[in-house]
Each structure stands twice: as C-alpha cells, then as structure tokens.
Design a protein around this motif. Structure first.
Motif, mmCIF file in Angstrom:
data_model
loop_
_atom_site.group_PDB
_atom_site.id
_atom_site.type_symbol
_atom_site.label_atom_id
_atom_site.label_comp_id
_atom_site.label_asym_id
_atom_site.label_seq_id
_atom_site.Cartn_x
_atom_site.Cartn_y
_atom_site.Cartn_z
ATOM 1 N N TYR A 16 0.848 -1.188 0.000
ATOM 2 C CA TYR A 16 0.000 0.000 0.000
ATOM 3 C C TYR A 16 0.881 1.234 0.000
ATOM 4 C CZ TYR A 16 0.597 0.333 5.183
ATOM 5 O OH TYR A 16 1.088 0.430 6.467
ATOM 6 N N TYR A 17 0.315 2.334 -0.416
ATOM 7 C CA TYR A 17 1.053 3.582 -0.567
ATOM 8 C C TYR A 17 0.321 4.685 0.183
ATOM 9 C CZ TYR A 17 3.429 1.011 -4.241
ATOM 10 O OH TYR A 17 4.154 0.067 -4.921
ATOM 11 N N HIS A 37 -8.339 1.387 -6.253
ATOM 12 C CA HIS A 37 -8.233 1.459 -7.708
ATOM 13 C C HIS A 37 -9.137 0.441 -8.396
ATOM 14 C CE1 HIS A 37 -5.936 -2.298 -7.888
ATOM 15 N NE2 HIS A 37 -5.219 -1.853 -6.854
ATOM 16 N N SER A 42 -2.788 0.443 -11.004
ATOM 17 C CA SER A 42 -1.909 0.399 -9.838
ATOM 18 C C SER A 42 -2.273 1.562 -8.926
ATOM 19 C CB SER A 42 -0.446 0.527 -10.267
ATOM 20 O OG SER A 42 -0.210 1.820 -10.831
ATOM 21 N N ALA A 43 -1.706 1.569 -7.735
ATOM 22 C CA ALA A 43 -1.938 2.684 -6.821
ATOM 23 C C ALA A 43 -1.451 3.995 -7.424
ATOM 24 C CB ALA A 43 -1.242 2.409 -5.491
ATOM 25 N N TYR A 65 -3.524 4.255 -0.427
ATOM 26 C CA TYR A 65 -3.904 3.506 -1.616
ATOM 27 C C TYR A 65 -3.494 2.042 -1.448
ATOM 28 C CZ TYR A 65 -4.075 8.146 -3.871
ATOM 29 O OH TYR A 65 -4.347 9.456 -4.206
ATOM 30 N N GLU A 67 -3.088 -1.654 -2.678
ATOM 31 C CA GLU A 67 -2.899 -2.109 -4.056
ATOM 32 C C GLU A 67 -3.139 -3.612 -4.156
ATOM 33 O OE1 GLU A 67 0.160 -0.430 -7.070
ATOM 34 O OE2 GLU A 67 1.101 -2.225 -6.219
#
Length: 330
Positions: A16-17, A37, A42-43, A65, A67
């Motif tokens: 995750y971001y 998303h 992608s994130a 985000y 993923e």
C-alpha cells in the motif's frame, strides 16, 4: 510525501502507498481517505488519474492507496464478487481495514481523526467500497462508489460478469443483506454514487441499484427514521462543465436537512473517473470533478454525526475502540 509500505498478515504480504501533504505535522488529527483502484490499475496510476493527492495538499488530509496484487487477481481487480470478501473480519475487507489500523497506530508519522475515515473506489474498487460500508460501518464515516456496483451484486465470477452487464438481481434484497452484514454495528452510512450514462463496462443500471441498495440499508439501520424514495429525491440539480459534459445530481436528505445520499449521473461518460487527469487510465477530464465531489460530500460527515441513529451496542463498541486507540497514542 509518497511512501510505499507492506501490510503483513498470515495470508501474505500486501503493498500500500500513503500520500502525506508536505506541510502536515504529526499530532494534528486529520481525515484519512482510502482510495481503491479499479481493474488493471496500480496505486500510482489511480493517484495520478484522480488527482486526490493534489486535493490532499490543499485540504490537508492523508490518502492511502491499498494495491491489489496479480497473485490475488490477474487483472488486479478487487474480488468483490467472492463471498469470502463480503463479510467482516475476512479476506480483502479485513486487509484493507488492517492497513487503516496500521496508519492509526503509527502515531509518530500520522494522527488520524478516527471520526473522519472515508473510502472511495472506481469500478471493482467502487464495489469494494460498498462492501466496506456494510462490513465496517464503525470505521468508515462515509463511502463513495464510482462506476461500481451495489453490495453483494454477485457471489461468483460468472455472476459478477453478468451483474456488470445487466445489473444485480434486486437492490432491495441486497440492501437487506448489507444491513445484516452490519450486525449490531448498524448505522446510516452516507453514500455518494457517481456513474457515466454511457458506461459499457459496468452498465449504468448499477449506479441506480447502488443508490437503491443503500436506501434500503440506511432505512433499516435507522429503524425507519430515514425514509427515501429513489424516484423522489430531495433535490435535483443540473450542471455543465464549460466545454465538457453535462451532469445531473440528485440528493436525499434526512428530516434534519442533512444530505445522506448523493447520486451524480454524468451525461455521455463511459467507464472513467469523472474530471480525472488524462495521464491516468480510465479518466474523463471533460466531466465534473469526482474527486472534489467526493471530498465535499465526505467532509460533511463524521461518525459522531450518526451516533444518534446507531444502536446502543454500536455506540458502546465505537467508544471502546476510540478509548483503545487513545491509550495507544498516549
């Protein structure tokens, strides 16, 4: 500002971001936006397309985000159609909430306002947002479903593909199923739905059904104090993006005047994030900004706003959770 993390649980490792505005200082409690998303994205792609990070800089909130990996779905889709991912404390919903908990617990880096955690998604991410609203109403103050589907529109892959083309079976039954998924945590979940009228990937009927499903769920969760009619919105307004698309916004409000459901229909738009950046996939820059619309809807709601609609068990549990995280921060 843009950082990569990994969430670990017994089933594996999940990326995750997190986007943190440059001027943010830990100790100042701010909202958290969870962004899910769509398939093949992608994130980073989703962040670019929605431009949510740019709005976070302006408004001062944190964005996370999660993923989806290709090992879980070859198309990077959230598996919203699998029963294992439609219940609390199981599968993908549990992992996404686990990521939220990690951010809450990392108080040296962030101070998350636990009353103002929101989730929004596109397509499969929108369908997963609906699931999270039903399975974790004590976590998410409001949800956003963009070009997605109602809760439990399908329970297998074949049914999922059919629902994308034709819509789910019955939004009223799906609304009842979402209410049952809430269990004793049931409460009104404010919901914003956005859909293009020319979506050929997730038929626009799914937008109607997402709104109708949450009307049924919210009526049950409020013990019939919130009664709404899909064909009789509280307000209907129309707009036009200069040089771009026309749109219609319907809202349904509580007796107090508080807007609880909002439905944006974007004229002529396909399967895309409205008002997004063309550098990201599945975006339509000519539509009104879904990013701004979701922010404005979300920020008008917090968990405290809906305590009066909640059952006593929910109120008690939520405050116990709040006390737990307060102790951890202290």
């Amino acid at each position: 500002m843009w950082q990569h993390y990994t969430y670990n649980d017994p089933t594996g490792k999940y990326p995750y971001y997190v986007y943190t505005p440059a001027n943010y200082q830990p100790g100042r409690a701010v909202p958290l936006f969870v962004m899910l998303h769509g398939c093949t994205q992608s994130a980073q792609d989703f962040a670019t397309g929605t431009m949510m990070n740019k709005l976070a800089d302006k408004e001062g909130f944190i964005v996370v985000y999660p993923e989806q990996g290709m090992m879980k779905n070859q198309g990077r889709c959230w598996n919203w159609f699998q029963p294992a991912n439609q219940h609390r404390d199981h599968g993908e919903p549990a992992r996404i909430v686990g990521i939220v908990r990690e951010l809450q617990q990392n108080s040296a880096r962030w101070t998350i306002d636990e009353r103002r955690i929101y989730v929004a998604g596109l397509s499969a991410g929108g369908a997963m947002s609906a699931i999270l609203g039903a399975t974790y109403p004590d976590v998410f103050a409001a949800i956003g479903v963009h070009s997605g589907l109602a809760y439990q529109s399908a329970t297998n892959l074949t049914g999922g593909l059919r629902a994308m083309r034709r819509g789910g079976s019955d939004p009223q039954s799906q609304g009842q199923a979402a209410f049952h998924a809430m269990s004793d945590l049931a409460r009104i979940v404010p919901t914003i739905v956005i859909h293009g009228t020319h979506d050929k990937t997730v038929t626009p009927l799914n937008g109607d059904q997402a709104v109708q499903q949450w009307m049924e769920t919210n009526q049950l969760a409020s013990k019939n104090t919130f009664n709404s009619n899909f064909t009789q919105p509280t307000t209907v307004t129309s707009g036009q993006v200069p040089g771009g698309r026309a749109y219609v916004v319907a809202t349904w409000k509580a007796a107090s005047g508080r807007e609880l459901q909002s439905y944006w229909k974007i004229g002529g738009m396909g399967h895309a994030w409205s008002g997004g950046n063309a550098l990201g996939s599945f975006t339509d820059p000519s539509g009104p900004s879904a990013t701004q619309a979701m922010h404005d809807f979300f920020i008008a709601h917090s968990l405290d706003d809906v305590d009066k609609h909640a059952s006593a068990p929910y109120t008690k549990v939520r405050h116990l959770i709040a006390d737990l995280f307060k102790v951890r921060r202290d």
